[in-house]
Design a protein around this motif. Structure first.
Motif, PDB file in Angstrom:
ATOM      1  N   THR B  75      -2.976  -8.881   7.178  1.00 42.58           N
ATOM      2  CA  THR B  75      -3.469  -9.634   6.015  1.00 42.58           C
ATOM      3  C   THR B  75      -3.944  -8.720   4.893  1.00 42.58           C
ATOM      4  N   ARG B  76      -3.968  -7.401   5.150  1.00 44.01           N
ATOM      5  CA  ARG B  76      -4.435  -6.472   4.106  1.00 44.01           C
ATOM      6  C   ARG B  76      -3.370  -5.462   3.705  1.00 44.01           C
ATOM      7  N   PRO B  78      -0.794  -3.456   1.689  1.00 39.21           N
ATOM      8  CA  PRO B  78      -0.947  -3.295   0.238  1.00 39.21           C
ATOM      9  C   PRO B  78       0.272  -3.673  -0.607  1.00 39.21           C
ATOM     10  N   LEU B  80       4.021  -6.409  -0.576  1.00 36.83           N
ATOM     11  CA  LEU B  80       4.704  -7.451   0.200  1.00 36.83           C
ATOM     12  C   LEU B  80       5.746  -6.836   1.128  1.00 36.83           C
ATOM     13  N   ARG B  82       5.452  -3.909   2.622  1.00 37.85           N
ATOM     14  CA  ARG B  82       4.703  -3.403   3.778  1.00 37.85           C
ATOM     15  C   ARG B  82       4.240  -4.558   4.666  1.00 37.85           C
ATOM     16  N   LYS B  83       3.928  -5.667   4.031  1.00 38.96           N
ATOM     17  CA  LYS B  83       3.425  -6.810   4.785  1.00 38.96           C
ATOM     18  C   LYS B  83       4.506  -7.342   5.736  1.00 38.96           C
ATOM     19  N   ALA B 189       4.365   8.181   2.135  1.00 41.78           N
ATOM     20  CA  ALA B 189       3.889   7.609   0.869  1.00 41.78           C
ATOM     21  C   ALA B 189       2.436   8.022   0.626  1.00 41.78           C
ATOM     22  N   THR B 194      -1.916   9.752  -4.108  1.00 39.95           N
ATOM     23  CA  THR B 194      -3.125  10.254  -4.774  1.00 39.95           C
ATOM     24  C   THR B 194      -3.954  11.077  -3.781  1.00 39.95           C
ATOM     25  N   GLU B 196      -6.882  10.524  -2.806  1.00 43.47           N
ATOM     26  CA  GLU B 196      -7.549   9.622  -1.857  1.00 43.47           C
ATOM     27  C   GLU B 196      -6.602   9.186  -0.741  1.00 43.47           C
ATOM     28  N   GLN B 197      -5.376   8.943  -1.111  1.00 45.92           N
ATOM     29  CA  GLN B 197      -4.391   8.533  -0.097  1.00 45.92           C
ATOM     30  C   GLN B 197      -4.135   9.666   0.888  1.00 45.92           C
TER      31      GLN B 197
ATOM     32  N   GLU C  71       6.977  -8.323  -8.016  1.00 45.18           N
ATOM     33  CA  GLU C  71       6.376  -9.188  -6.987  1.00 45.18           C
ATOM     34  C   GLU C  71       4.963  -8.743  -6.615  1.00 45.18           C
ATOM     35  N   ASP C  72       4.783  -7.427  -6.480  1.00 47.52           N
ATOM     36  CA  ASP C  72       3.473  -6.945  -6.052  1.00 47.52           C
ATOM     37  C   ASP C  72       2.429  -7.072  -7.156  1.00 47.52           C
ATOM     38  N   ALA C  75       1.486 -10.630  -6.986  1.00 46.91           N
ATOM     39  CA  ALA C  75       0.774 -11.015  -5.766  1.00 46.91           C
ATOM     40  C   ALA C  75      -0.618 -10.397  -5.705  1.00 46.91           C
ATOM     41  N   TYR C  76      -0.720  -9.142  -6.122  1.00 43.38           N
ATOM     42  CA  TYR C  76      -1.938  -8.379  -5.837  1.00 43.38           C
ATOM     43  C   TYR C  76      -2.903  -8.229  -7.008  1.00 43.38           C
ATOM     44  N   MET C 242      -6.410  -9.939   0.990  1.00 37.33           N
ATOM     45  CA  MET C 242      -5.024  -9.531   0.726  1.00 37.33           C
ATOM     46  C   MET C 242      -4.959  -8.415  -0.315  1.00 37.33           C
ATOM     47  N   PHE C 244      -7.272  -6.233  -1.309  1.00 39.88           N
ATOM     48  CA  PHE C 244      -8.261  -5.158  -1.223  1.00 39.88           C
ATOM     49  C   PHE C 244      -7.710  -3.772  -1.611  1.00 39.88           C
ATOM     50  N   LEU C 245      -6.631  -3.341  -0.983  1.00 42.95           N
ATOM     51  CA  LEU C 245      -6.186  -1.967  -1.207  1.00 42.95           C
ATOM     52  C   LEU C 245      -5.720  -1.711  -2.643  1.00 42.95           C
ATOM     53  N   PRO C 246      -4.806  -2.542  -3.172  1.00 45.71           N
ATOM     54  CA  PRO C 246      -4.387  -2.290  -4.562  1.00 45.71           C
ATOM     55  C   PRO C 246      -5.549  -2.399  -5.557  1.00 45.71           C
ATOM     56  N   TYR C 249      -7.732   0.928  -4.978  1.00 47.39           N
ATOM     57  CA  TYR C 249      -7.050   2.155  -5.402  1.00 47.39           C
ATOM     58  C   TYR C 249      -5.991   1.784  -6.441  1.00 47.39           C
ATOM     59  N   ASP C 251      -4.477   3.096  -8.840  1.00 39.66           N
ATOM     60  CA  ASP C 251      -3.399   3.997  -9.258  1.00 39.66           C
ATOM     61  C   ASP C 251      -2.427   4.325  -8.128  1.00 39.66           C
ATOM     62  N   ALA C 252      -2.749   3.879  -6.945  1.00 42.62           N
ATOM     63  CA  ALA C 252      -1.951   4.307  -5.795  1.00 42.62           C
ATOM     64  C   ALA C 252      -0.651   3.515  -5.672  1.00 42.62           C
ATOM     65  N   VAL C 253       0.369   4.191  -5.126  1.00 41.03           N
ATOM     66  CA  VAL C 253       1.625   3.525  -4.769  1.00 41.03           C
ATOM     67  C   VAL C 253       1.725   3.581  -3.249  1.00 41.03           C
ATOM     68  N   TRP C 254       2.069   2.470  -2.633  1.00 45.28           N
ATOM     69  CA  TRP C 254       1.995   2.395  -1.166  1.00 45.28           C
ATOM     70  C   TRP C 254       3.356   2.459  -0.530  1.00 45.28           C
TER      71      TRP C 254
END
Lengths: 100, 333, 254
Positions: B75-76, B78, B80, B82-83, B189, B194, B196-197, C71-72, C75-76, C242, C244-246, C249, C251-254
């Protein structure tokens, strides 16, 4: 039809057979539990065809399968081993004869 | 591995007393030696059956409990993309648990009994799933390291002497191939993202590295059942062999990510070509197997809650099926 | 395309996309916690389909809008008042009975919608719907079967789904609401007429409820607001989790 079994707690076991594509036979892929046959088919779809593995499903209650006994393997299957006359190579045909 | 509780001496204490070797035992061993598969209704030594039930069910429990730490992040996730990837992956673990329970059931034990053993705390599952997943990078680390370690162990199990287990493993390995790649891609990724990542990725590696090595189970000299399981071809390689293979495969992958493996003693031995690594903290391992890991209680609680809260649903479906069958019988009668 | 119609189409795609996303998210909360292993896998399949539809619909919405939101981004990075999903979708899972009732009420609408939308004058929507309808047909089979089992199961299961039905019924009116924007799309042959959907929905719901031996609740006051961004309290928590992360952070790309 057997009378419904109302005292069992767990859902009965079904054996699942899947036809990978038309032209091939259904093949045993595993088993699962379901309360009824329709649920067994749906569950089989969700459990065993998530990656497009099939075009048709059979769900058979495991309790309905009659199976041969492995200890009788010798008497059941070994007699077939020496019946070579059932195989085409048993018969000598002159090389000159075609299409046979 | 997922069944490491089996070969821990602490669990059993002593070996079972030796028993007389019969002609049937010898015939069985000849079949196994000839790489013949053993099928459910074939004669087998009681010890073989018992070991398999325990091993397969522990493996199944590990898959099911393993859904929880990763499930935390469904549910978290980051993005869609990845979801759906994570959701599909955790779903696969459920499927793998199911295939394995099915394989265990061919040995004459019901899934309900096995579930009961898990929920009562009697059955073991892999120590790895008793570690928490506080950050998103844990999802990457699990895919990369935990699934990576699992593959090392599971590929040889595809050739296990017991047919249903081997077939379940073939299916599982086929499906599992995307899991490790998914985890590594996720780590990549983060590692190239960044600051932090990157920190998140390193932190996860720090926490998962040693538990991943422990997944292979105790060292060979401490392992209780190895010899017999090897002879029965339930096990093909020793714990230490597989662990070494994993380390050798993983070290260059960590280097590519630019991450540091948290082991000051880690070094490449040029002579053997193997990476030598530091001592594993077996006290921690044994404590976790005993139930004292950071999440042991939460994991079993979560499984028990799902099971208990689902009871009325399972009962309703059975009751409905019985009603339907009774109606059909009446109609036919 | 006129700006009005474009705006209407954007809103429409967003509403369908958000509804799929929020409902898919709710179902995904079951993963690892369902009443039986087989059902865990089945619910997750439905969740995966729904998030899949959401991705297609939100991507398309972003395209129509033309401001570079993918989409993201959609969504986010939108808050509650910019979400356009049906209120039904955001209602919490509560128990398996509530989840099944919510799903059945939704699926019965979705199967009629996508069946008709596959013939939309908008080729992209038609394409998405043609893919979605195959999946949604299975969803409604699954949720209807379960509703029948639970309704005609034990006293306990019957009471639970009857309660869920009573509780969720007031969220069903919103699915058939009609506004000026949607009128534009209906007139252009892009969207099906909600009145038509309602008739078909009623027929299916009546048939399944009968088989489930459940009474159809009376149509009283209906909750509304999803399509204007007026939501229940539940959506805020769902988005907080849902997104929280984006959000944490940016500036981050996941």
């Amino acid at each position: 039809m057997a009378p419904p079994n109302t005292d069992r707690k767990d859902w009965p076991l079904f054996e699942i057979f899947i036809r990978p594509k038309n032209g091939l036979s259904h093949k045993h892929v595993g088993s699962l539990h379901a309360a009824d046959a329709r649920m067994a088919l749906d569950n089989a779809r969700d459990v065993y065809t998530r990656r497009g593995e099939g075009v048709s499903i059979w769900a058979v209650p495991a309790a309905s399968i009659a199976a041969s006994d492995p200890s009788e393997k010798a008497s059941l299957f070994e007699p077939a081993d020496d019946k070579i006359y059932r195989h085409p190579t048993f018969y000598d045909i002159p090389a000159a004869v075609k299409n046979i | 591995m997922y069944t490491q509780g089996l070969d821990s001496k602490t669990e059993h204490g002593t070996q079972p007393p030796p028993r007389l070797v019969t002609a049937e035992d010898n015939r069985f061993q000849e079949r196994v030696d000839a790489e013949e598969k053993i099928e459910p209704r074939d004669w087998m030594p009681e010890g073989y059956r018992r070991t398999l039930v325990r091993q397969i069910s522990q493996h199944a429990h590990s898959e099911i409990v393993g859904m929880l730490p990763e499930g935390n992040w469904i549910t978290r996730a980051p993005s869609l993309r990845r979801k759906v990837a994570l959701l599909a992956k955790v779903q696969d673990e459920g499927g793998h648990g199911l295939y394995l329970y099915s394989a265990a059931e061919t040995l004459g034990v019901s899934r309900d009994e096995l579930v009961e053993q898990l929920l009562s705390g009697k059955a073991k599952y892999s120590s790895i799933f008793n570690y928490p997943t506080p950050t998103w990078a844990d999802i990457g680390a699990i895919g990369w390291l935990v699934d990576g370690a699992a593959i090392m162990n599971q590929v040889p199990l595809c050739r296990c002497s017991y047919g249903p287990y081997a077939r379940a493993m073939v299916r599982i390995c086929r499906e599992e191939s995307f899991h490790q790649r998914q985890g590594y891609e996720l780590m990549l990724a983060l590692a190239t993202g960044t600051a932090e990542q990157k920190r998140m990725a390193q932190d996860a590696l720090n926490r998962w590295w040693w538990p991943a090595l422990m997944m292979f189970g105790p060292s060979d000299d401490q392992s209780a059942h190895s010899a017999q399981n090897m002879a029965w071809k339930i096990k093909r390689f020793s714990n230490d062999e597989l662990r070494q293979r994993f380390v050798d495969a993983t070290v260059p992958q960590a280097e590519f990510l630019g991450l540091t493996i948290p082991d000051p003693d880690l070094r490449l031995d040029p002579e053997s070509g193997h990476h030598r690594f530091g001592a594993i903290d077996w006290t921690e391992f044994n404590e976790i197997l005993k139930g004292n890991g950071p999440c042991n209680r939460e994991r079993i609680e979560a499984r028990r809650k799902a099971w208990d809260e689902g009871a009325w649903v399972r009962e309703a479906a059975s009751a409905h099926a019985a009603k339907r069958a009774a109606r059909a019988l009446k109609k036919a009668g | 395309m006129s700006t009005d119609r474009q705006q209407a189409l954007f809103g429409y795609a967003l509403r369908l996309g958000d509804t799929s996303l929020v409902l898919g998210h709710r179902l995904s909360e079951w993963c690892g916690h369902a009443p039986e292993l087989e059902e865990d896998i089945a619910l997750t399949n439905v969740a995966l389909d729904l998030v899949g539809h959401a991705r297609l619909l939100l991507s398309y919405a972003g395209e129509i809008e033309g401001k570079g939101r993918d989409e993201d981004r959609l969504a986010y990075r939108r808050d509650v008042f910019d979400y356009r999903n049906h209120l039904l979708a955001e209602q919490p899972n509560r128990d398996f009975g509530h989840t099944i009732v919510r799903q059945f009420l939704h699926d019965s609408w979705a199967v009629e919608l996508y069946g008709r939308l596959a013939a939309s004058a908008d080729p992209t929507l038609a394409g998405i719907a043609a893919k979605a309808v195959k999946e949604v047909r299975y969803h409604v089979r699954h949720s209807a079967d379960w509703l029948i089992r639970l309704g005609d199961g034990t006293d306990v299961s019957r009471a639970r789904v009857a309660d869920a039905l009573e509780r969720l019924w007031s969220y069903t009116g919103e699915m058939f609401e009609r506004d000026a924007a949607e009128d534009t799309l209906v007139a252009a042959g892009i969207a099906p007429d909600p009145a038509e959907l309602r008739t078909a929905w009623n027929t299916r719901v009546a048939a399944v409820l009968e088989e489930a031996t459940l009474d159809r609740p009376t149509d009283g006051w209906m909750q509304k607001g999803g399509r204007r961004g007026e939501h229940s309290e539940h959506l805020g928590y769902l988005l907080a989790e849902m997104q929280f992360l984006p959000r944490a952070y940016p500036d981050a790309v996941w």
